[in-house]
Scaffold this motif. Structure first.
Motif, PDB file in Angstrom:
ATOM      1  N   GLY A   1      25.770  43.583 -10.834  1.00 28.94           N
ATOM      2  CA  GLY A   1      26.715  42.481 -10.898  1.00 28.94           C
ATOM      3  C   GLY A   1      28.057  42.836 -11.493  1.00 28.94           C
ATOM      4  O   GLY A   1      28.893  41.954 -11.721  1.00 28.94           O
ATOM      5  N   SER A   2      28.303  44.129 -11.731  1.00 32.50           N
ATOM      6  CA  SER A   2      29.521  44.537 -12.440  1.00 32.50           C
ATOM      7  C   SER A   2      30.744  44.458 -11.534  1.00 32.50           C
ATOM      8  O   SER A   2      30.642  44.430 -10.304  1.00 32.50           O
ATOM      9  CB  SER A   2      29.357  45.958 -12.981  1.00 32.50           C
ATOM     10  N   ASP A   3      31.904  44.454 -12.167  1.00 36.23           N
ATOM     11  CA  ASP A   3      33.189  44.397 -11.476  1.00 36.23           C
ATOM     12  C   ASP A   3      33.461  45.741 -10.797  1.00 36.23           C
ATOM     13  O   ASP A   3      33.698  46.746 -11.457  1.00 36.23           O
ATOM     14  CB  ASP A   3      34.290  44.077 -12.498  1.00 36.23           C
ATOM     15  N   GLN A   4      33.441  45.720  -9.464  1.00 35.86           N
ATOM     16  CA  GLN A   4      33.651  46.937  -8.688  1.00 35.86           C
ATOM     17  C   GLN A   4      35.013  46.944  -7.997  1.00 35.86           C
ATOM     18  O   GLN A   4      35.188  47.547  -6.938  1.00 35.86           O
ATOM     19  CB  GLN A   4      32.539  47.086  -7.659  1.00 35.86           C
ATOM     20  N   SER A   5      35.992  46.298  -8.616  1.00 35.38           N
ATOM     21  CA  SER A   5      37.310  46.168  -8.002  1.00 35.38           C
ATOM     22  C   SER A   5      38.162  47.420  -8.156  1.00 35.38           C
ATOM     23  O   SER A   5      39.185  47.564  -7.483  1.00 35.38           O
ATOM     24  CB  SER A   5      38.057  44.984  -8.615  1.00 35.38           C
ATOM     25  N   GLY A   6      37.804  48.316  -9.068  1.00 37.58           N
ATOM     26  CA  GLY A   6      38.623  49.486  -9.319  1.00 37.58           C
ATOM     27  C   GLY A   6      39.842  49.211 -10.171  1.00 37.58           C
ATOM     28  O   GLY A   6      40.685  50.095 -10.362  1.00 37.58           O
ATOM     29  N   ALA A   7      39.946  47.998 -10.708  1.00 28.37           N
ATOM     30  CA  ALA A   7      41.067  47.656 -11.579  1.00 28.37           C
ATOM     31  C   ALA A   7      40.984  48.436 -12.887  1.00 28.37           C
ATOM     32  O   ALA A   7      39.940  48.993 -13.233  1.00 28.37           O
ATOM     33  CB  ALA A   7      41.081  46.156 -11.851  1.00 28.37           C
ATOM     34  N   ALA A   8      42.073  48.442 -13.613  1.00 23.27           N
ATOM     35  CA  ALA A   8      42.142  49.224 -14.846  1.00 23.27           C
ATOM     36  C   ALA A   8      41.136  48.766 -15.883  1.00 23.27           C
ATOM     37  O   ALA A   8      40.770  49.542 -16.774  1.00 23.27           O
ATOM     38  CB  ALA A   8      43.554  49.169 -15.424  1.00 23.27           C
ATOM     39  N   ASP A   9      40.678  47.514 -15.804  1.00 25.02           N
ATOM     40  CA  ASP A   9      39.686  47.020 -16.770  1.00 25.02           C
ATOM     41  C   ASP A   9      38.371  46.663 -16.092  1.00 25.02           C
ATOM     42  O   ASP A   9      37.583  45.889 -16.625  1.00 25.02           O
ATOM     43  CB  ASP A   9      40.233  45.804 -17.526  1.00 25.02           C
ATOM     44  N   ALA A  10      38.124  47.245 -14.923  1.00 26.29           N
ATOM     45  CA  ALA A  10      36.876  46.993 -14.201  1.00 26.29           C
ATOM     46  C   ALA A  10      35.765  47.884 -14.746  1.00 26.29           C
ATOM     47  O   ALA A  10      35.949  48.664 -15.684  1.00 26.29           O
ATOM     48  CB  ALA A  10      37.074  47.228 -12.705  1.00 26.29           C
ATOM     49  N   THR A  11      34.582  47.788 -14.137  1.00 29.13           N
ATOM     50  CA  THR A  11      33.459  48.663 -14.473  1.00 29.13           C
ATOM     51  C   THR A  11      33.389  49.859 -13.539  1.00 29.13           C
ATOM     52  O   THR A  11      32.951  50.936 -13.930  1.00 29.13           O
ATOM     53  CB  THR A  11      32.140  47.878 -14.422  1.00 29.13           C
ATOM     54  N   GLY A  12      33.826  49.669 -12.299  1.00 29.52           N
ATOM     55  CA  GLY A  12      33.750  50.765 -11.351  1.00 29.52           C
ATOM     56  C   GLY A  12      34.445  50.451 -10.048  1.00 29.52           C
ATOM     57  O   GLY A  12      35.158  49.447  -9.907  1.00 29.52           O
ATOM     58  N   TRP A  13      34.192  51.316  -9.065  1.00 26.29           N
ATOM     59  CA  TRP A  13      34.769  51.168  -7.726  1.00 26.29           C
ATOM     60  C   TRP A  13      33.987  52.028  -6.759  1.00 26.29           C
ATOM     61  O   TRP A  13      33.547  53.139  -7.092  1.00 26.29           O
ATOM     62  CB  TRP A  13      36.248  51.588  -7.736  1.00 26.29           C
ATOM     63  N   ARG A  14      33.769  51.487  -5.567  1.00 29.27           N
ATOM     64  CA  ARG A  14      33.086  52.210  -4.491  1.00 29.27           C
ATOM     65  C   ARG A  14      31.710  52.736  -4.908  1.00 29.27           C
ATOM     66  O   ARG A  14      31.259  53.787  -4.442  1.00 29.27           O
ATOM     67  CB  ARG A  14      33.959  53.360  -3.973  1.00 29.27           C
ATOM     68  N   GLY A  15      31.065  52.011  -5.814  1.00 27.80           N
ATOM     69  CA  GLY A  15      29.738  52.403  -6.263  1.00 27.80           C
ATOM     70  C   GLY A  15      29.732  53.382  -7.408  1.00 27.80           C
ATOM     71  O   GLY A  15      28.677  53.652  -7.988  1.00 27.80           O
ATOM     72  N   PHE A  16      30.896  53.947  -7.756  1.00 20.87           N
ATOM     73  CA  PHE A  16      31.033  54.807  -8.928  1.00 20.87           C
ATOM     74  C   PHE A  16      31.389  53.951 -10.140  1.00 20.87           C
ATOM     75  O   PHE A  16      31.804  52.798 -10.000  1.00 20.87           O
ATOM     76  CB  PHE A  16      32.133  55.856  -8.713  1.00 20.87           C
ATOM     77  N   TYR A  17      31.265  54.557 -11.327  1.00 23.75           N
ATOM     78  CA  TYR A  17      31.536  53.818 -12.561  1.00 23.75           C
ATOM     79  C   TYR A  17      32.414  54.643 -13.485  1.00 23.75           C
ATOM     80  O   TYR A  17      32.384  55.883 -13.459  1.00 23.75           O
ATOM     81  CB  TYR A  17      30.216  53.458 -13.270  1.00 23.75           C
ATOM     82  N   PHE A  18      33.191  53.928 -14.286  1.00 24.93           N
ATOM     83  CA  PHE A  18      33.994  54.613 -15.281  1.00 24.93           C
ATOM     84  C   PHE A  18      33.073  55.258 -16.311  1.00 24.93           C
ATOM     85  O   PHE A  18      32.041  54.694 -16.689  1.00 24.93           O
ATOM     86  CB  PHE A  18      34.975  53.650 -15.938  1.00 24.93           C
ATOM     87  N   HIS A  19      33.483  56.418 -16.774  1.00 26.63           N
ATOM     88  CA  HIS A  19      32.681  57.244 -17.669  1.00 26.63           C
ATOM     89  C   HIS A  19      32.250  56.480 -18.923  1.00 26.63           C
ATOM     90  O   HIS A  19      31.081  56.484 -19.304  1.00 26.63           O
ATOM     91  CB  HIS A  19      33.506  58.476 -18.044  1.00 26.63           C
ATOM     92  N   PHE A  20      33.194  55.805 -19.555  1.00 31.61           N
ATOM     93  CA  PHE A  20      32.916  55.061 -20.784  1.00 31.61           C
ATOM     94  C   PHE A  20      33.216  53.586 -20.571  1.00 31.61           C
ATOM     95  O   PHE A  20      34.231  53.228 -19.963  1.00 31.61           O
ATOM     96  CB  PHE A  20      33.751  55.597 -21.954  1.00 31.61           C
ATOM     97  N   LEU A  21      32.318  52.743 -21.072  1.00 32.03           N
ATOM     98  CA  LEU A  21      32.442  51.298 -20.915  1.00 32.03           C
ATOM     99  C   LEU A  21      32.324  50.616 -22.265  1.00 32.03           C
ATOM    100  O   LEU A  21      31.611  51.101 -23.155  1.00 32.03           O
ATOM    101  CB  LEU A  21      31.339  50.755 -19.983  1.00 32.03           C
TER     102      LEU A  21
END
Length: 448
Positions: free
Chosen positions: A102-122
């Motif tokens: 259910g995470s934010d996958q918009s790729g925005a600077a404060d999102a959780t991820g994009w295209r199924g990938f995720y930012f390293h640190f959350l």
């Protein structure tokens, strides 16, 4: 050249010491205590409801997606060993999988991820990007392989375990591995919304085999086989201290993918040409580390036959001092390696524990020494990311807190040494088998 051992018919734990009956009861207790203590990290540092796990035990540390992957893989071990109830473990896994689904996958600077990938640190509370970190290909892979490992273990026909498996497959299928292959078949290390893909990809042997196996095994957004070939073309085969091996300086490179994938007896084209496999290569790399520490060319305290283990770890950030007649700087957190460094006298205990499965005959004596020395410091050093005798003066410098990656690696690799459970689970994951075959691996357990 060190000859490769016979690979067919090995016991699941791969332990010559255990097979020969030379693992004492004291060793068994030591290993059990170390493994259980490492697992407790996940009980203490997991955020309620989101299932995110702190990168370190330090106050206000963000969550690390890779540490979540290790936690998801450690829960089956904990259930088997009676450290946690199955229902509790399933609930913890579902917390994490539901969050990522259910995470934010918009790729925005404060999102959780994009295209199924995720930012390293959350952020552990909000689940949003922390520290302006990158969208990480390898850390996403470590997270996803943890999801699939949990799904392979929790196979009961119950609503909660059915949901766990469904979410794990959904999240795996959502990763657009092919998108990360952006420049002449090279897979990018990461991407940032502020600047796009990072300006470098995977070069030289490193921990990424599990990433390529997952990406090549995808039925939705598959990597090309050329991406794996492009990577292996940058490998560097060396002879150090009379040992031929595929070079990488830090020990974690020779360990991370092995936490999940049993490389005994399976070989890609590179290893077939060398008459080796990646498991044997890690055994040789472990011996190279020991030989470097015995020679101790830079004159650091604590190095020797049973004092070794350079890897990515925390280290002292103190003023330079004179060591063996030269001015020695200290590097803080760094990917330390041998023989060409960086090296500032900092050793990591987790990589020694993780070496049990490859070289128990040299890892066990080193662990026995570590336990004794840690007892003299109140036990803090045993789980610390780094220990530096040279920088400490009268007492060793010991890293504050503990790091989740160290604890997860300790749990999984000790279990592979003891029972092979993580390896058995991942051998049953169809996409990993398919990905390894597409990368050119043959033989051993990959045979039909």
């Amino acid at each position: 050249m060190v000859a490769a051992p016979a690979l067919e018919g090995q016991a699941d734990n791969g332990s010559a010491v255990k097979a020969q009956g030379t693992l004492t009861r004291a060793d068994e207790r030591m290993i059990d205590d170390l493994q259980r203590g490492a697992f407790d990290y996940f009980l203490r540092h997991t955020h309620v409801h989101s299932g995110l796990v702190a990168d370190t035990s330090r106050p206000d540390a963000p969550a690390s997606i890779a540490v979540v992957g290790f936690a998801l893989s450690a829960y089956p071990v904990a259930v088997e060993r009676g450290w946690i109830a199955r229902e509790d473990a399933v609930g913890r896994c579902l917390d994490a999988l539901r969050f990522f689904a259910g995470s934010d996958q918009s790729g925005a600077a404060d999102a959780t991820g994009w295209r199924g990938f995720y930012f390293h640190f959350l952020d552990g509370d909000t689940g949003r990007r922390a520290w302006s970190s990158e969208l990480s290909s390898i850390d996403t892979a470590l997270l996803v392989v943890g999801m699939l490992t949990a799904a392979a273990y929790f196979d009961a026909a119950t609503p909660s375990e059915d949901e766990l498996r469904r979410l794990a497959n959904l999240l795996y299928d959502r990763v657009n591995w092919n998108w990360s292959e952006h420049d002449d078949d090279a897979v990018a290390l990461g991407w940032k919304p502020e600047c796009g893909f990072l300006n470098y990809g995977w070069q030289g042997y490193n921990e990424a085999i599990v990433l390529y196996a997952l990406g090549l095994g995808s039925d939705t957004h598959r990597l090309t086989t050329a991406s794996f070939e492009t990577w292996t073309e940058t490998y560097q085969w060396e002879n150090l201290y009379g040992i031929d091996f595929l070079y990488a300086g830090p020990l974690f490179v020779h360990q991370f993918s092995h936490a999940w994938i049993d490389f005994r007896g399976i070989r890609d084209s590179f290893m077939r040409e060398k008459g080796c496999d990646y498991f044997e290569n890690s055994r040789r790399a472990t011996e190279v580390q020991r030989q470097y520490a015995i020679r101790n060319p830079r004159g650091f305290g604590g190095y020797g036959q049973d004092g070794w283990g350079l890897t990515a770890s925390d280290g002292p950030s103190v003023e330079p001092k004179t060591v063996a007649g030269r001015r020695q700087a200290f590097y803080g957190y760094a990917a330390r390696g041998v023989p060409w460094g960086p090296d500032d006298g900092t050793l990591n205990n987790a990589c020694v524990a993780a070496s049990l499965v490859f070289a128990p005959e040299i890892a066990l004596p080193a662990l026995r020494r570590l336990v004794v020395e840690a007892g003299a410091t109140g036990g803090n050093a045993l789980y610390a990311s780094g220990v530096n005798v040279t920088a400490g003066g009268d007492t060793p410098w010991i890293s504050e807190g503990v790091f989740g990656l160290d604890q997860g690696l300790t749990v999984l690799m000790i279990e592979n040494f003891r029972t092979g459970l993580p390896w058995r689970l991942t051998r049953s994951i169809p996409c990993l088998r398919a990905g390894l075959r597409r990368a050119g691996f043959t033989g051993g357990w990959l045979q039909p």
